[in-house]
Motif scaffolding. Structure first.
Motif, PDB file in Angstrom:
ATOM      1  N   ILE A   6       0.839  -1.194   0.000  1.00  0.00           N
ATOM      2  CA  ILE A   6       0.000   0.000   0.000  1.00  0.00           C
ATOM      3  C   ILE A   6       0.876   1.246   0.000  1.00  0.00           C
ATOM      4  N   PHE A   7       0.455   2.227  -0.797  1.00  0.00           N
ATOM      5  CA  PHE A   7       1.161   3.498  -0.952  1.00  0.00           C
ATOM      6  C   PHE A   7       0.145   4.629  -0.828  1.00  0.00           C
ATOM      7  N   THR A   8       0.630   5.847  -0.628  1.00  0.00           N
ATOM      8  CA  THR A   8      -0.225   7.034  -0.682  1.00  0.00           C
ATOM      9  C   THR A   8       0.475   8.112  -1.494  1.00  0.00           C
ATOM     10  N   HIS A  28      -7.022  15.027  -3.766  1.00  0.00           N
ATOM     11  CA  HIS A  28      -7.256  13.822  -2.968  1.00  0.00           C
ATOM     12  C   HIS A  28      -5.932  13.370  -2.366  1.00  0.00           C
ATOM     13  N   THR A  29      -6.014  12.730  -1.218  1.00  0.00           N
ATOM     14  CA  THR A  29      -4.925  11.902  -0.733  1.00  0.00           C
ATOM     15  C   THR A  29      -5.312  10.488  -1.143  1.00  0.00           C
ATOM     16  N   TYR A  30      -4.665  10.015  -2.198  1.00  0.00           N
ATOM     17  CA  TYR A  30      -4.983   8.706  -2.746  1.00  0.00           C
ATOM     18  C   TYR A  30      -4.282   7.613  -1.952  1.00  0.00           C
ATOM     19  N   THR A 130     -11.169   8.424  -1.665  1.00  0.00           N
ATOM     20  CA  THR A 130     -11.568   8.823  -0.318  1.00  0.00           C
ATOM     21  C   THR A 130     -11.537   7.559   0.541  1.00  0.00           C
ATOM     22  N   PRO A 131     -11.689   7.688   1.847  1.00  0.00           N
ATOM     23  CA  PRO A 131     -11.694   6.478   2.689  1.00  0.00           C
ATOM     24  C   PRO A 131     -12.820   5.497   2.371  1.00  0.00           C
ATOM     25  N   THR A 132     -13.848   5.945   1.638  1.00  0.00           N
ATOM     26  CA  THR A 132     -14.982   5.066   1.364  1.00  0.00           C
ATOM     27  C   THR A 132     -15.230   4.816  -0.127  1.00  0.00           C
TER      28      THR A 132
END
Length: 142
Positions: A6-8, A28-30, A130-132
């Motif tokens: 996982i990356f951001t 966005h923070t992807y 987004t988180p969702t």
């Protein structure tokens, strides 16, 4: 066998002509999940691994994170988005031109292709806007 890392990264984009809020320039923070599939390496220092996580991290950083992070990602075929990118580039700001609309769905296809071209046996790409809300691409045959 599969492994996932996982990356951001943070980026801005817009969806010109969209019928909602996403028509506006926004960011966005992807969260990016890369899944690689392969057999286990037999022998040597990497015995029992699908791929060394450090190697995967280095390739994703070079191919995805470095170009995408803190860039205005835009659809190069869209005149308005291209004009905004040109203005930002005049001010020495980072942009990234894609050949398609910058939806989460299209970005997963772009990322998948870049990793495949880098020699990664990528199984799937999942991109969280987004988180969702996320999109997932598992290749053309899936």
């Amino acid at each position: 066998m599969k492994i996932t890392k996982i990356f951001t990264f943070d980026s801005s984009h817009m969806l010109d002509g969209h019928d909602g809020k996403c028509q506006n320039l926004h960011g966005h923070t992807y969260k990016l999940e890369i899944t690689v599939s392969d057999g286990l390496i037999q022998g040597g220092a990497k015995d029992g691994m699908v791929m060394d996580f450090t190697d995967l991290k280095a390739i994703v950083k070079q191919q995805i994170i470095d170009p995408f992070d803190h860039a205005f990602i835009y659809d190069g075929s869209n005149e308005r988005e291209s004009r905004i990118a040109a203005l930002l580039e005049e001010w020495n700001m980072k942009t990234l031109r894609l050949q398609r609309r910058t939806t989460a769905e299209n970005m997963t296809v772009e990322i998948y292709g870049r990793l495949q071209n880098a020699g990664i046996n990528v199984c799937s790409v999942k991109l969280w806007e987004t988180p969702t809300s996320c999109a997932e691409y598992e290749g053309e045959n899936e």
